[in-house]
Design a protein around this motif. Structure first.
Motif, PDB file in Angstrom:
ATOM      1  N   SER A   2       0.835  -1.204   0.000  1.00  0.00           N
ATOM      2  CA  SER A   2       0.000   0.000   0.000  1.00  0.00           C
ATOM      3  C   SER A   2       0.868   1.251   0.000  1.00  0.00           C
ATOM      4  N   ALA A   3       1.966   1.228   0.757  1.00  0.00           N
ATOM      5  CA  ALA A   3       2.879   2.373   0.807  1.00  0.00           C
ATOM      6  C   ALA A   3       3.480   2.651  -0.569  1.00  0.00           C
ATOM      7  N   ASP A   4       3.810   1.596  -1.307  1.00  0.00           N
ATOM      8  CA  ASP A   4       4.372   1.776  -2.654  1.00  0.00           C
ATOM      9  C   ASP A   4       3.374   2.473  -3.572  1.00  0.00           C
ATOM     10  N   LEU A   5       2.097   2.095  -3.459  1.00  0.00           N
ATOM     11  CA  LEU A   5       1.064   2.720  -4.294  1.00  0.00           C
ATOM     12  C   LEU A   5       0.884   4.193  -3.928  1.00  0.00           C
ATOM     13  N   ILE A   6       0.906   4.485  -2.625  1.00  0.00           N
ATOM     14  CA  ILE A   6       0.766   5.873  -2.176  1.00  0.00           C
ATOM     15  C   ILE A   6       1.937   6.704  -2.685  1.00  0.00           C
ATOM     16  N   ARG A   7       3.124   6.143  -2.620  1.00  0.00           N
ATOM     17  CA  ARG A   7       4.305   6.876  -3.098  1.00  0.00           C
ATOM     18  C   ARG A   7       4.199   7.155  -4.598  1.00  0.00           C
ATOM     19  N   GLU A   8       3.783   6.163  -5.367  1.00  0.00           N
ATOM     20  CA  GLU A   8       3.636   6.365  -6.812  1.00  0.00           C
ATOM     21  C   GLU A   8       2.644   7.482  -7.113  1.00  0.00           C
ATOM     22  N   THR A   9       1.535   7.509  -6.372  1.00  0.00           N
ATOM     23  CA  THR A   9       0.521   8.545  -6.584  1.00  0.00           C
ATOM     24  C   THR A   9       1.074   9.931  -6.267  1.00  0.00           C
ATOM     25  N   CYS A  10       1.778  10.046  -5.139  1.00  0.00           N
ATOM     26  CA  CYS A  10       2.336  11.346  -4.744  1.00  0.00           C
ATOM     27  C   CYS A  10       3.405  11.811  -5.728  1.00  0.00           C
ATOM     28  N   GLU A  11       4.231  10.899  -6.178  1.00  0.00           N
ATOM     29  CA  GLU A  11       5.287  11.274  -7.120  1.00  0.00           C
ATOM     30  C   GLU A  11       4.710  11.671  -8.474  1.00  0.00           C
ATOM     31  N   SER A  12       3.553  11.104  -8.827  1.00  0.00           N
ATOM     32  CA  SER A  12       2.915  11.511 -10.084  1.00  0.00           C
ATOM     33  C   SER A  12       2.409  12.951  -9.995  1.00  0.00           C
ATOM     34  N   VAL A  13       1.952  13.362  -8.804  1.00  0.00           N
ATOM     35  CA  VAL A  13       1.541  14.755  -8.604  1.00  0.00           C
ATOM     36  C   VAL A  13       2.745  15.677  -8.770  1.00  0.00           C
ATOM     37  N   ALA A  14       3.869  15.300  -8.158  1.00  0.00           N
ATOM     38  CA  ALA A  14       5.081  16.115  -8.271  1.00  0.00           C
ATOM     39  C   ALA A  14       5.553  16.203  -9.717  1.00  0.00           C
ATOM     40  N   GLU A  15       5.458  15.102 -10.435  1.00  0.00           N
ATOM     41  CA  GLU A  15       5.879  15.102 -11.840  1.00  0.00           C
ATOM     42  C   GLU A  15       4.989  16.024 -12.668  1.00  0.00           C
ATOM     43  N   ARG A  16       3.679  15.984 -12.393  1.00  0.00           N
ATOM     44  CA  ARG A  16       2.750  16.845 -13.133  1.00  0.00           C
ATOM     45  C   ARG A  16       3.049  18.322 -12.889  1.00  0.00           C
ATOM     46  N   LEU A  17       3.434  18.651 -11.658  1.00  0.00           N
ATOM     47  CA  LEU A  17       3.727  20.045 -11.305  1.00  0.00           C
ATOM     48  C   LEU A  17       5.186  20.413 -11.544  1.00  0.00           C
ATOM     49  N   ARG A  18       5.968  19.436 -12.010  1.00  0.00           N
ATOM     50  CA  ARG A  18       7.399  19.642 -12.249  1.00  0.00           C
ATOM     51  C   ARG A  18       8.110  20.098 -10.978  1.00  0.00           C
ATOM     52  N   GLY A  19       7.747  19.447  -9.885  1.00  0.00           N
ATOM     53  CA  GLY A  19       8.360  19.765  -8.603  1.00  0.00           C
ATOM     54  C   GLY A  19       9.170  18.596  -8.075  1.00  0.00           C
ATOM     55  N   GLU A  20      10.002  18.881  -7.078  1.00  0.00           N
ATOM     56  CA  GLU A  20      10.813  17.858  -6.426  1.00  0.00           C
ATOM     57  C   GLU A  20      10.133  17.448  -5.124  1.00  0.00           C
ATOM     58  N   LEU A  21       9.997  16.133  -4.918  1.00  0.00           N
ATOM     59  CA  LEU A  21       9.336  15.622  -3.721  1.00  0.00           C
ATOM     60  C   LEU A  21      10.199  14.551  -3.078  1.00  0.00           C
ATOM     61  N   GLY A  22      10.668  14.838  -1.858  1.00  0.00           N
ATOM     62  CA  GLY A  22      11.374  13.818  -1.097  1.00  0.00           C
ATOM     63  C   GLY A  22      10.380  12.839  -0.480  1.00  0.00           C
ATOM     64  N   TRP A  23      10.878  11.712  -0.010  1.00  0.00           N
ATOM     65  CA  TRP A  23       9.978  10.676   0.513  1.00  0.00           C
ATOM     66  C   TRP A  23      10.539  10.063   1.786  1.00  0.00           C
ATOM     67  N   LEU A  24       9.669   9.926   2.801  1.00  0.00           N
ATOM     68  CA  LEU A  24       9.990   9.225   4.039  1.00  0.00           C
ATOM     69  C   LEU A  24       8.833   8.306   4.382  1.00  0.00           C
ATOM     70  N   GLN A  25       9.133   7.078   4.753  1.00  0.00           N
ATOM     71  CA  GLN A  25       8.095   6.205   5.301  1.00  0.00           C
ATOM     72  C   GLN A  25       8.671   5.499   6.519  1.00  0.00           C
ATOM     73  N   LYS A  26       7.897   5.527   7.599  1.00  0.00           N
ATOM     74  CA  LYS A  26       8.366   4.960   8.854  1.00  0.00           C
ATOM     75  C   LYS A  26       7.240   4.171   9.508  1.00  0.00           C
ATOM     76  N   GLU A  27       7.606   3.047  10.083  1.00  0.00           N
ATOM     77  CA  GLU A  27       6.639   2.239  10.810  1.00  0.00           C
ATOM     78  C   GLU A  27       6.587   2.699  12.263  1.00  0.00           C
ATOM     79  N   GLY A  28       5.383   2.674  12.828  1.00  0.00           N
ATOM     80  CA  GLY A  28       5.248   3.026  14.233  1.00  0.00           C
ATOM     81  C   GLY A  28       4.024   3.875  14.497  1.00  0.00           C
TER      82      GLY A  28
END
Length: 284
Positions: A73-99
């Motif tokens: 599920s996290a991989d799908l969420i990341r793909e969706t968020c990165e597609s938004v950044a690509e559409r806006l031509r922006g840079e998006l860092g990524w962090l995922q943490k369990e807890g």
């Protein structure tokens, strides 16, 4: 008082895309970098939990399967968020943490200048969503928090009309400082104080004047508005004023009273979190 690092909280809801869009557009206005953070909650079915606590050998296997589902599920969420950044031509860092979501988000927020997250919904707590814990995050994060309503599109630019809810308290001052990069770029800034009795108006105008003088030293031109609560609680009156004035952003202190008192009596923070239909920047 510069915003250089923005942290945006994402999840599986459709509104997360609008939050990422807002974060990237705001970052573009103030030359900041944006990182998305996903707090991963490993769902363990109740039966499996009892098996694990009972010491059966299948416990580890069930936990591993649950973790695998969460990571997919996290991989799908990341793909969706990165597609938004690509559409806006922006840079998006990524962090995922369990807890625990509150701990994960609050700890990471302290290394950023602004935290952007979604307004709590009616079923978030039951779903294990971070938004069910937003009150704790506001108290623990230690940075200004921009809370976005879930049913609005992403912010397309730095807000043009800003309403600064003011009572002269420490939390209001922290919110004003945290919002300064956006206040400087706004077309219109209004410092609002709500009073209960007419004899409070003179002091309210004095406090507003001091805030306006301070803003002027930071190249912000602001106007003053002192108005009656009209028999309503402060939070109710503030919600009504946001509907009347329709700003692009509200800036206010969070939990000026203790959280216990606000929970019992229904303070302004809880009223705005529950009923405001526009972005609100809080600071505690």
């Amino acid at each position: 008082m510069k915003t250089r690092r923005i942290l945006v909280v994402v999840d599986s809801s459709p509104a997360a895309q609008a939050r990422v869009e807002s974060a990237l557009n705001l970052a573009g206005a103030v030359a900041a970098e944006v990182t998305a953070i996903l707090a991963i909650h490993i769902e363990v079915p109740p039966v499996a939990a009892s098996v694990m606590h009972g010491g059966w050998y299948m416990g580890d296997e069930i936990l591993s399967q649950s973790r695998e589902v969460a990571l997919r599920s996290a991989d799908l969420i990341r793909e969706t968020c990165e597609s938004v950044a690509e559409r806006l031509r922006g840079e998006l860092g990524w962090l995922q943490k369990e807890g625990d979501a509150v701990q994960v988000i609050s700890e990471e927020a302290r290394y950023h200048d602004l935290l952007l997250l979604g307004r709590p919904g009616t079923d978030d707590a039951a779903a294990g969503d971070f938004r069910g814990n937003i009150h704790s995050i506001l108290l623990e994060a230690g940075v200004p928090c921009l809370v976005m309503p879930e049913d609005r599109p992403g912010m397309s630019r730095s807000p043009g009309r800003i309403l600064l809810a003011w009572n002269g308290g420490r939390e209001c001052y922290q919110a004003m400082r945290g919002a300064m990069p956006f206040l400087r770029r706004a077309d219109e800034v209004t410092v609002l104080t709500l009073v209960e009795h007419p004899d409070e108006e003179a002091m309210a105008r004095h406090r507003n004047g001091r805030a306006i003088d301070y803003l002027r030293t930071h190249e912000v031109n602001a106007g003053s508005l002192v108005t009656s609560r009209e028999g309503l609680f402060t939070g109710q009156s503030l919600v009504a004023k946001t509907l009347e004035l329709a700003p692009d952003l509200v800036v206010m202190g969070a939990y000026g009273h203790s959280r216990f008192r606000e929970t019992i009596l229904g303070g302004a923070t809880r009223q705005i979190l529950t009923h405001a239909e526009l972005p609100v920047l809080f600071a505690h």
